[in-house]
Design a protein around this motif. Sequence first.
Motif, PDB file in Angstrom:
ATOM      1  N   LEU A 325      54.822 -14.229  14.182  1.00  0.00           N
ATOM      2  CA  LEU A 325      55.990 -13.351  14.312  1.00  0.00           C
ATOM      3  C   LEU A 325      56.608 -13.051  12.950  1.00  0.00           C
ATOM      4  O   LEU A 325      57.005 -11.913  12.673  1.00  0.00           O
ATOM      5  CB  LEU A 325      57.026 -14.011  15.231  1.00  0.00           C
ATOM      6  CG  LEU A 325      56.664 -14.084  16.719  1.00  0.00           C
ATOM      7  CD1 LEU A 325      57.704 -14.901  17.471  1.00  0.00           C
ATOM      8  CD2 LEU A 325      56.560 -12.686  17.312  1.00  0.00           C
ATOM      9  N   TYR A 326      56.700 -14.065  12.102  1.00  0.00           N
ATOM     10  CA  TYR A 326      57.276 -13.886  10.771  1.00  0.00           C
ATOM     11  C   TYR A 326      56.442 -12.912   9.945  1.00  0.00           C
ATOM     12  O   TYR A 326      56.981 -12.072   9.205  1.00  0.00           O
ATOM     13  CB  TYR A 326      57.363 -15.245  10.080  1.00  0.00           C
ATOM     14  CG  TYR A 326      58.083 -15.237   8.748  1.00  0.00           C
ATOM     15  CD1 TYR A 326      59.152 -14.388   8.512  1.00  0.00           C
ATOM     16  CD2 TYR A 326      57.688 -16.088   7.723  1.00  0.00           C
ATOM     17  CE1 TYR A 326      59.809 -14.379   7.295  1.00  0.00           C
ATOM     18  CE2 TYR A 326      58.340 -16.095   6.504  1.00  0.00           C
ATOM     19  CZ  TYR A 326      59.395 -15.237   6.305  1.00  0.00           C
ATOM     20  OH  TYR A 326      60.046 -15.226   5.084  1.00  0.00           O
ATOM     21  N   ASP A 331      55.685  -8.381   6.980  1.00  0.00           N
ATOM     22  CA  ASP A 331      54.502  -7.877   6.271  1.00  0.00           C
ATOM     23  C   ASP A 331      54.099  -8.818   5.133  1.00  0.00           C
ATOM     24  O   ASP A 331      53.897  -8.415   3.985  1.00  0.00           O
ATOM     25  CB  ASP A 331      54.753  -6.478   5.709  1.00  0.00           C
ATOM     26  CG  ASP A 331      54.829  -5.425   6.800  1.00  0.00           C
ATOM     27  OD1 ASP A 331      54.367  -5.707   7.918  1.00  0.00           O
ATOM     28  OD2 ASP A 331      55.360  -4.333   6.539  1.00  0.00           O
ATOM     29  N   LEU A 332      53.963 -10.105   5.463  1.00  0.00           N
ATOM     30  CA  LEU A 332      53.672 -11.093   4.426  1.00  0.00           C
ATOM     31  C   LEU A 332      52.290 -10.916   3.815  1.00  0.00           C
ATOM     32  O   LEU A 332      52.037 -11.408   2.710  1.00  0.00           O
ATOM     33  CB  LEU A 332      53.795 -12.510   5.006  1.00  0.00           C
ATOM     34  CG  LEU A 332      55.165 -12.900   5.581  1.00  0.00           C
ATOM     35  CD1 LEU A 332      55.162 -14.359   5.971  1.00  0.00           C
ATOM     36  CD2 LEU A 332      56.278 -12.630   4.586  1.00  0.00           C
ATOM     37  N   TYR A 333      51.387 -10.223   4.531  1.00  0.00           N
ATOM     38  CA  TYR A 333      50.040 -10.047   3.994  1.00  0.00           C
ATOM     39  C   TYR A 333      50.030  -9.180   2.734  1.00  0.00           C
ATOM     40  O   TYR A 333      49.029  -9.135   2.015  1.00  0.00           O
ATOM     41  CB  TYR A 333      49.133  -9.418   5.056  1.00  0.00           C
ATOM     42  CG  TYR A 333      49.627  -8.084   5.581  1.00  0.00           C
ATOM     43  CD1 TYR A 333      49.366  -6.902   4.900  1.00  0.00           C
ATOM     44  CD2 TYR A 333      50.351  -8.010   6.763  1.00  0.00           C
ATOM     45  CE1 TYR A 333      49.809  -5.681   5.375  1.00  0.00           C
ATOM     46  CE2 TYR A 333      50.805  -6.787   7.255  1.00  0.00           C
ATOM     47  CZ  TYR A 333      50.534  -5.635   6.561  1.00  0.00           C
ATOM     48  OH  TYR A 333      50.979  -4.429   7.035  1.00  0.00           O
ATOM     49  N   ALA A 334      51.133  -8.467   2.470  1.00  0.00           N
ATOM     50  CA  ALA A 334      51.188  -7.597   1.299  1.00  0.00           C
ATOM     51  C   ALA A 334      51.516  -8.347   0.014  1.00  0.00           C
ATOM     52  O   ALA A 334      51.428  -7.777  -1.069  1.00  0.00           O
ATOM     53  CB  ALA A 334      52.220  -6.488   1.517  1.00  0.00           C
ATOM     54  N   GLU A 335      51.888  -9.610   0.108  1.00  0.00           N
ATOM     55  CA  GLU A 335      52.220 -10.401  -1.068  1.00  0.00           C
ATOM     56  C   GLU A 335      51.206 -11.524  -1.233  1.00  0.00           C
ATOM     57  O   GLU A 335      50.746 -12.103  -0.246  1.00  0.00           O
ATOM     58  CB  GLU A 335      53.628 -10.989  -0.948  1.00  0.00           C
ATOM     59  CG  GLU A 335      54.735  -9.940  -0.819  1.00  0.00           C
ATOM     60  CD  GLU A 335      54.946  -9.167  -2.094  1.00  0.00           C
ATOM     61  OE1 GLU A 335      54.560  -9.681  -3.169  1.00  0.00           O
ATOM     62  OE2 GLU A 335      55.480  -8.049  -2.034  1.00  0.00           O
ATOM     63  N   TYR A 496      48.399  -8.291  12.995  1.00  0.00           N
ATOM     64  CA  TYR A 496      48.945  -9.516  13.577  1.00  0.00           C
ATOM     65  C   TYR A 496      49.548  -9.270  14.951  1.00  0.00           C
ATOM     66  O   TYR A 496      49.815 -10.228  15.682  1.00  0.00           O
ATOM     67  CB  TYR A 496      49.976 -10.114  12.625  1.00  0.00           C
ATOM     68  CG  TYR A 496      49.330 -10.770  11.424  1.00  0.00           C
ATOM     69  CD1 TYR A 496      48.921 -12.095  11.477  1.00  0.00           C
ATOM     70  CD2 TYR A 496      49.096 -10.056  10.254  1.00  0.00           C
ATOM     71  CE1 TYR A 496      48.306 -12.689  10.400  1.00  0.00           C
ATOM     72  CE2 TYR A 496      48.479 -10.648   9.165  1.00  0.00           C
ATOM     73  CZ  TYR A 496      48.086 -11.965   9.242  1.00  0.00           C
ATOM     74  OH  TYR A 496      47.456 -12.570   8.177  1.00  0.00           O
ATOM     75  N   GLY A 497      49.776  -8.008  15.326  1.00  0.00           N
ATOM     76  CA  GLY A 497      50.159  -7.722  16.702  1.00  0.00           C
ATOM     77  C   GLY A 497      49.030  -8.056  17.657  1.00  0.00           C
ATOM     78  O   GLY A 497      49.254  -8.642  18.731  1.00  0.00           O
ATOM     79  N   PHE A 498      47.788  -7.701  17.278  1.00  0.00           N
ATOM     80  CA  PHE A 498      46.624  -8.101  18.062  1.00  0.00           C
ATOM     81  C   PHE A 498      46.527  -9.620  18.145  1.00  0.00           C
ATOM     82  O   PHE A 498      46.259 -10.180  19.206  1.00  0.00           O
ATOM     83  CB  PHE A 498      45.353  -7.542  17.429  1.00  0.00           C
ATOM     84  CG  PHE A 498      45.108  -6.088  17.682  1.00  0.00           C
ATOM     85  CD1 PHE A 498      45.777  -5.425  18.695  1.00  0.00           C
ATOM     86  CD2 PHE A 498      44.222  -5.372  16.898  1.00  0.00           C
ATOM     87  CE1 PHE A 498      45.558  -4.079  18.934  1.00  0.00           C
ATOM     88  CE2 PHE A 498      43.995  -4.026  17.127  1.00  0.00           C
ATOM     89  CZ  PHE A 498      44.668  -3.381  18.151  1.00  0.00           C
ATOM     90  N   MET A 499      46.740 -10.275  17.014  1.00  0.00           N
ATOM     91  CA  MET A 499      46.642 -11.728  16.993  1.00  0.00           C
ATOM     92  C   MET A 499      47.676 -12.368  17.924  1.00  0.00           C
ATOM     93  O   MET A 499      47.380 -13.345  18.624  1.00  0.00           O
ATOM     94  CB  MET A 499      46.825 -12.250  15.571  1.00  0.00           C
ATOM     95  CG  MET A 499      46.716 -13.762  15.465  1.00  0.00           C
ATOM     96  SD  MET A 499      46.946 -14.403  13.801  1.00  0.00           S
ATOM     97  CE  MET A 499      45.401 -13.917  13.043  1.00  0.00           C
ATOM     98  N   LEU A 500      48.880 -11.823  17.959  1.00  0.00           N
ATOM     99  CA  LEU A 500      49.922 -12.368  18.836  1.00  0.00           C
ATOM    100  C   LEU A 500      49.522 -12.224  20.302  1.00  0.00           C
ATOM    101  O   LEU A 500      49.685 -13.163  21.099  1.00  0.00           O
ATOM    102  CB  LEU A 500      51.248 -11.670  18.569  1.00  0.00           C
ATOM    103  CG  LEU A 500      52.435 -12.120  19.433  1.00  0.00           C
ATOM    104  CD1 LEU A 500      52.730 -13.595  19.194  1.00  0.00           C
ATOM    105  CD2 LEU A 500      53.661 -11.274  19.144  1.00  0.00           C
ATOM    106  N   LEU A 501      48.990 -11.056  20.677  1.00  0.00           N
ATOM    107  CA  LEU A 501      48.559 -10.851  22.062  1.00  0.00           C
ATOM    108  C   LEU A 501      47.435 -11.816  22.429  1.00  0.00           C
ATOM    109  O   LEU A 501      47.456 -12.432  23.503  1.00  0.00           O
ATOM    110  CB  LEU A 501      48.097  -9.406  22.249  1.00  0.00           C
ATOM    111  CG  LEU A 501      49.181  -8.330  22.257  1.00  0.00           C
ATOM    112  CD1 LEU A 501      48.554  -6.956  22.366  1.00  0.00           C
ATOM    113  CD2 LEU A 501      50.152  -8.548  23.410  1.00  0.00           C
TER     114      LEU A 501
END
Length: 604
Positions: A325-326, A331-335, A496-501
Motif C-alpha cells: 500500500l505504501y 511510487d517508491l519504485y521511482a527512487e 503494485y495494484g496487481f500485486m495487492l489484488l
Amino acid sequence: MNLQRIGNLAAAIVALTACLWPLSVHADEHNHVYVKGEEVVAWMDTVGPLNNRQETYPYYQLPFCPGTSSVEHHHETLGEALQGMDLINSGIPIRYLEPVKHGLICRKTFKDYDVPSMLYAIHKDYWYTMFIDDLPVRGPVGMVTDDAGTDDEDHVGHDPRWSHTYLYTHKNFAIEYNDDRIIHVKLEYGNPVELPTSPQSMDIEFTYSVEWTPTDVTFDNRFQRLLETDFFEHKVHWLSIFSSFMMVLFLTGLVSVILLRTIKRDYARYDREEGLDDFDRDLGDDYGWKQVHGDVFRQPPRLMFMSALMGTGCQLVILSGVVILYTIMGDLYAERATILTATIFLYALTSGVAGYTSARYYARYGGKDWVRNVLLTAAIWPGAVFLIGGYINSVAIYYSSSRAIAFSIILAMAAIWIFLCFPLTLLGAIIGRNWGSKADFPCRVNPIPRPIPDKVWYAEPMVIIAMGGVLPFGSIFIEMYFIFTSFWTYKIYYVYGFMLLVFIILLIVSACVAIVSTYFLLNSEDHRWHWLSFMTCASTSLYVYLYSVYYFFAKTKMTGMFQTSFYFGYTALIALGMFCMLGFVGHSAATLFVRRIYQNVKID
C-alpha cells in the motif's frame, strides 16, 4: 543589557541565515532543480555481466579513469548499501543547459596488465550502470566482432583469437529537460578502440558529448518512460488476475455450500442422537468430528516453535500489506532502494505484532517458558536472514563484489534489531501474555488422547498437506513470473495494484483451503489439526521454490557460482517468508472455524 540582547539576536539571525542560505540558492539532484551552468553530477555505480544482475563490481575496478569534477562524495541510504550500490563521481563535467560537442573526460595509459582485464569484461558482456539526477543509465563496456566484422551476439566464451574486441571510449548524453528539471537521459556509446589480444601498453582518450533538448513531459511523469507497460500490462497479466479472481469465487462458494450443508446435516444428526437413550445411542451411527471434541483443543506438539512461527507470520502478513500500500501511494519504485529501506524500518516497527501474537498463542495453550518464547520469536526470522545472508555475503566478499555488505552496515542492522526490534517484540509479548491469553475453549480437554482410527490414504495428513498447497500456488503462478522477471532482470516492477489484488486472493484461497482440510481431518476423527492447517497452506512455499528452480534453468541465462548463490539464497528467503505468512493465515482461519463449530454443539 539591551545592546547585549540585540547583539545576541543579530548573531542568531546571522547563524540561521548562514544555515538556510545554501538550501535557498544551491540546486542539485536532491531537489532536482537546476540553474543554467550548474554542475549535473554523473554518478558511476557498478559494472558486471548483463545476464547476472546481482554479480556487480565497482566501476573503477576496471581500468577506467575519472574526470576532474569537484564533487567527491555521495551519501548512501541503508537500502542502497544493502543492494551493493557504489556511487562514485565519474568526474564528467556536465553543466546544465550547456552542450558539449566532443569534450575530454580523461586520458589513460593502459598497462600490460590492464588490457587483459578489459578483454575479460568485454568478452563476458559486462555493462555498467550510472545515475544522472537519479535516472538510471546503462551501457556496454565494449563489443566483440567476428572476422567478418559483424557483431557477435553470442560472444560469451568465444575464442578471442578469432574475433576483434573493441572498447567504447565515447559517451554521448542526450538529455531532455523541462524548464529547470531533467526529464530523460539517453546514453549513446561509440568511438570503439580495438584492444590487442596480447598484453601491451596503449594510450586511450575517453571523451563525451552532451545534447540538451526541451520537452513537454512534466517532472512528475518523467519515470513513466522507463516503465515497460507492454510487458507488465499485457493481456496475459490481466487474464491471470481475472482467472485468480474466478478461482476465489468458485472456491469460497464451494466451501460455503459444502460446509454449510454438511455441518448443518451434522448438527441435525447430533441433535437427533441427543434425544435417544443410551442403548439406542450406542447402536446409532456414531462417527464424525464431534467424536474428537475432547482432544481438538489439546496443546499442539512443539508449541513454542508453532507460537514463534505464528508471530512471525502475522508480522510478515501485515508488513507485506503495508509495504504494498505504501508503495502504491508513494511510487517508491521511482527512487533508488527506497522500498528496501522502508521495508526494513517497517519491519522493525511491526515487531510488536509478532511478540503479541506469539505470546498470546503460547499462553492460551498453557505455555510457561515465555522468556524463551520471546527470544525465539524475535530471532527466528532475523536469524534465517543472517544465516542465508551471511553465506551470500561471504560469496560476495570472495568475489570482491560491490554486493559485499560493509561491516558498518552489519553493525547498523544489528543495532536496529537490538534497540528497536527486540524491545518492541518484548513489549508486544508482555501485552499478549497479560491480555487476551485466556484459554476460553468451548470444550474441555480429556486427560487421555483419543486413539486415531485408520483412514483412506488420501485422508492422511501428509497427502492433505501436499495437495493443499496447489490451489494457493495456482492463484499466484502468473504473477510469480512477472515478479521474478522484474527482480532478476532489469525491468522495473511498478504494477503494485496487481500485486495487492493477487496478495488478497492468495490469503483468501489459503484460508479456504485450510478450512476444508481441517474439516476433512476432523471428520475422519483425527484431532491433529493444528500443524496440518499450518502446513497445508505453508506447503505453497515449496511449490514456489520448485518454480524458482524451473525459472532459473528455463527462463534465465545466469551463470557462475556467484549468481547461483544469490538466486537460490534470495528465493529461499522469499519461500521461507511465504511459509510463515501462509501458515499463519491457514492456521488462524482453521482456528476460527474449529471454535465456531464446537461452540454450537452440545457436548456431554
